[in-house]
Design a protein around this motif. Structure first.
Motif, mmCIF file in Angstrom:
data_model
loop_
_atom_site.group_PDB
_atom_site.id
_atom_site.type_symbol
_atom_site.label_atom_id
_atom_site.label_comp_id
_atom_site.label_asym_id
_atom_site.label_seq_id
_atom_site.Cartn_x
_atom_site.Cartn_y
_atom_site.Cartn_z
ATOM 1 N N GLY A 163 -11.533 0.717 5.413
ATOM 2 C CA GLY A 163 -12.165 0.575 4.743
ATOM 3 C C GLY A 163 -11.436 0.825 2.644
ATOM 4 O O GLY A 163 -12.361 0.301 2.669
ATOM 5 N N ARG A 164 -10.253 1.593 2.781
ATOM 6 C CA ARG A 164 -9.935 1.953 1.729
ATOM 7 C C ARG A 164 -7.880 1.750 1.568
ATOM 8 O O ARG A 164 -7.559 1.681 2.401
ATOM 9 C CB ARG A 164 -10.609 3.499 0.884
ATOM 10 N N THR A 165 -8.156 1.319 0.616
ATOM 11 C CA THR A 165 -6.846 1.235 0.023
ATOM 12 C C THR A 165 -6.255 1.873 -1.072
ATOM 13 O O THR A 165 -6.714 1.350 -2.169
ATOM 14 C CB THR A 165 -5.905 -0.674 0.018
ATOM 15 N N ILE A 166 -4.837 3.105 -1.176
ATOM 16 C CA ILE A 166 -4.739 3.399 -2.382
ATOM 17 C C ILE A 166 -4.187 2.011 -3.724
ATOM 18 O O ILE A 166 -3.566 1.475 -2.881
ATOM 19 C CB ILE A 166 -4.002 4.676 -1.967
ATOM 20 N N ARG A 167 -4.412 2.236 -4.662
ATOM 21 C CA ARG A 167 -4.002 0.921 -5.957
ATOM 22 C C ARG A 167 -3.223 1.745 -6.715
ATOM 23 O O ARG A 167 -3.734 3.123 -7.691
ATOM 24 C CB ARG A 167 -5.091 0.607 -6.402
ATOM 25 N N LEU A 168 -2.153 1.836 -7.120
ATOM 26 C CA LEU A 168 -0.909 3.007 -7.840
ATOM 27 C C LEU A 168 -0.678 1.606 -8.806
ATOM 28 O O LEU A 168 0.022 0.510 -8.519
ATOM 29 C CB LEU A 168 0.367 2.968 -6.749
ATOM 30 N N ALA A 169 -0.885 2.280 -10.076
ATOM 31 C CA ALA A 169 -0.426 1.278 -11.628
ATOM 32 C C ALA A 169 0.982 1.277 -11.098
ATOM 33 O O ALA A 169 1.428 2.741 -10.912
ATOM 34 C CB ALA A 169 -1.486 2.173 -12.101
ATOM 35 N N LEU A 190 0.237 -1.627 -5.080
ATOM 36 C CA LEU A 190 1.239 -1.833 -6.564
ATOM 37 C C LEU A 190 -0.148 -2.212 -7.206
ATOM 38 O O LEU A 190 0.266 -4.158 -6.687
ATOM 39 C CB LEU A 190 2.802 -2.157 -6.707
ATOM 40 N N VAL A 191 0.231 -2.148 -8.558
ATOM 41 C CA VAL A 191 -1.020 -3.022 -9.613
ATOM 42 C C VAL A 191 0.015 -2.460 -10.812
ATOM 43 O O VAL A 191 -0.362 -2.162 -11.627
ATOM 44 C CB VAL A 191 -2.568 -2.642 -9.362
ATOM 45 N N LYS A 199 -1.964 2.247 -18.349
ATOM 46 C CA LYS A 199 -2.161 2.942 -16.325
ATOM 47 C C LYS A 199 -3.000 4.095 -16.886
ATOM 48 O O LYS A 199 -3.760 3.712 -15.191
ATOM 49 C CB LYS A 199 -0.338 3.081 -15.892
ATOM 50 N N ILE A 200 -2.994 4.500 -17.414
ATOM 51 C CA ILE A 200 -3.237 6.445 -16.862
ATOM 52 C C ILE A 200 -5.494 6.130 -17.781
ATOM 53 O O ILE A 200 -5.701 6.151 -16.926
ATOM 54 C CB ILE A 200 -3.107 7.293 -17.660
ATOM 55 N N ASP A 209 -6.099 4.303 -8.564
ATOM 56 C CA ASP A 209 -6.349 5.294 -7.456
ATOM 57 C C ASP A 209 -5.165 6.177 -8.417
ATOM 58 O O ASP A 209 -5.420 7.474 -8.087
ATOM 59 C CB ASP A 209 -6.156 5.654 -6.821
ATOM 60 N N ALA A 210 -3.956 5.993 -8.611
ATOM 61 C CA ALA A 210 -3.159 6.851 -9.137
ATOM 62 C C ALA A 210 -2.253 5.702 -10.485
ATOM 63 O O ALA A 210 -1.956 5.008 -9.907
ATOM 64 C CB ALA A 210 -2.596 7.719 -7.861
ATOM 65 N N TYR A 211 -0.771 7.114 -10.848
ATOM 66 C CA TYR A 211 0.139 5.979 -11.524
ATOM 67 C C TYR A 211 0.569 6.903 -11.672
ATOM 68 O O TYR A 211 0.951 8.717 -11.319
ATOM 69 C CB TYR A 211 -0.374 6.449 -12.542
#
Length: 276
Positions: A163-169, A190-191, A199-200, A209-211
Motif C-alpha cells: 500500500g505504500r512506496t517511499i518517494r525519495l527526492a 526516485l523523484v 527537495k527538503i 517522504d525523504a531527501y
C-alpha cells in the motif's frame, strides 16, 4: 511589503519573500535567452537585497552567505574579518540568496528557492538554528519556522506492495552514486528535483517522504530548509545519523538525510549498507 517584523522567524519569512519577488521580477525582465547572465544576475540581485536589509534591520548580527567572497573557505588567519566575526558572534544569518540557479534560469521551472536561516549560540538544539524560511517564489509560497507546516500525512499508493512506496527526492544532476541501489533496497521511487531547498520543502509538504544527499554541499544549502523541517517535526541528520551542525569553521556540510520520523531508522540502516 512595508517595514519588516521584528520577530526573527517572521523577519526571515519577510526577507525570503522580498528576495523572491525581486528574482521573479528579474526573470520577467531578462527572459531566458542568456541563461548564464540570468544566473549571475539572480545571485547578485538576491544577495545584495538580503545583505542590505540585514545591515539595516539586524546590524549587530554576523552573516554567512554563499555569495560572500571567501565563503567556501575554512576559517584560517588569512581569511577575511567577516569569517572571523561569525565564529565569535552570538547570532549568524546563514543565507543562500538563490538555491538552484540552474533551475532559476530554465523557463517554466519552479524548483528553486531562497534560503534565510538564523543560527544562535544559545539555541537548545545541536544544529543551533532558531529561525528560518524557504522562499519558493515560482510556487508562490514561503515555508517558515514562524508558522511551521503541519506534519505531512503519509501518502498511500494503492498499486504499491503493502500500500505504500517511499518517494525519495533526488538531485537532477548530482545524485549520490549509491542512491539507485539504496532505493531498490528499501523499495523506494526516485523523484528528480532541482534545488536542495525545493527537495527538503517537498518532504515538509509531503510530496516526497525523504531527501538524501551525499557528495558535497555547504551550510547555506541546508540551513533554512533544515530549520523548517525540524520545526515541522521531521528527522534531519547527517547520513551516519550524527547531528547537523552550523556556523562551523569549515562551512562544508557534505551530506544529510531529511525524512519522516517513522522512516529514519530504516533509511539510516540502508545508508550504512550502501554509502560506505
Amino acid at each position: 511589503m512595508g517595514s519588516p517584523p521584528m520577530i526573527d522567524g517572521a523577519f526571515a519569512r519577510w526577507l525570503a519573500a522580498r528576495a523572491g519577488q525581486a528574482l521573479l521580477g528579474l526573470r520577467a525582465e531578462m527572459g531566458f535567452a542568456d541563461a548564464g547572465a540570468l544566473r549571475s544576475a539572480g545571485d547578485k540581485v538576491s544577495h545584495d537585497l538580503i545583505r542590505t536589509e540585514l545591515a539595516k534591520w539586524r546590524p549587530d548580527d554576523a552573516v554567512l552567505s554563499e555569495e560572500d567572497e571567501g565563503s567556501r573557505l575554512a576559517w584560517a588567519a588569512e581569511v577575511n574579518a567577516e569569517a572571523v566575526s561569525r565564529l565569535t558572534a552570538d547570532r549568524v544569518w546563514i543565507i543562500d540568496p538563490l538555491d538552484g540557479t540552474r533551475e532559476f534560469s530554465e523557463e517554466g521551472r519552479s524548483d528553486w528557492a531562497v534560503h534565510v536561516a538564523l543560527w544562535s549560540r544559545t539555541a537548545p538544539t545541536p544544529h543551533g538554528l532558531v529561525a528560518g524560511a524557504v522562499g519558493l517564489p515560482a510556487q508562490q509560497r514561503v515555508l517558515g519556522t514562524d508558522y511551521p507546516p503541519a506534519y505531512p500525512q503519509p501518502r498511500v499508493e494503492a498499486a504499491a506492495p503493502g500500500g505504500r512506496t517511499i518517494r525519495l527526492a533526488a538531485s537532477r544532476s548530482r545524485p549520490p552514486v549509491f542512491l539507485t541501489d539504496l532505493a531498490e533496497d528499501v523499495g523506494a521511487h526516485l523523484v528528480p528535483m532541482g534545488s536542495a531547498g525545493a527537495k527538503i520543502a517537498a518532504v515538509v509538504t509531503g510530496e516526497v517522504d525523504a531527501y538524501i544527499h551525499a557528495g558535497g554541499q555547504y551550510e547555506w544549502d541546508s540551513a533554512a530548509p533544515v530549520a523548517v523541517a525540524t520545526a515541522t517535526g521531521l528527522h534531519a541528520s547527517r547520513i551516519d545519523g550524527s547531528a547537523l551542525r552550523y556556523n562551523e569553521a569549515d562551512p562544508r556540510l557534505p551530506d544529510l538525510l531529511v525524512c519522516r520520523k517513522d522512516l529514519a531508522s530504516r533509511l539510516l540502516a540502508a545508508l550504512q549498507r550502501h554509502s560506505g
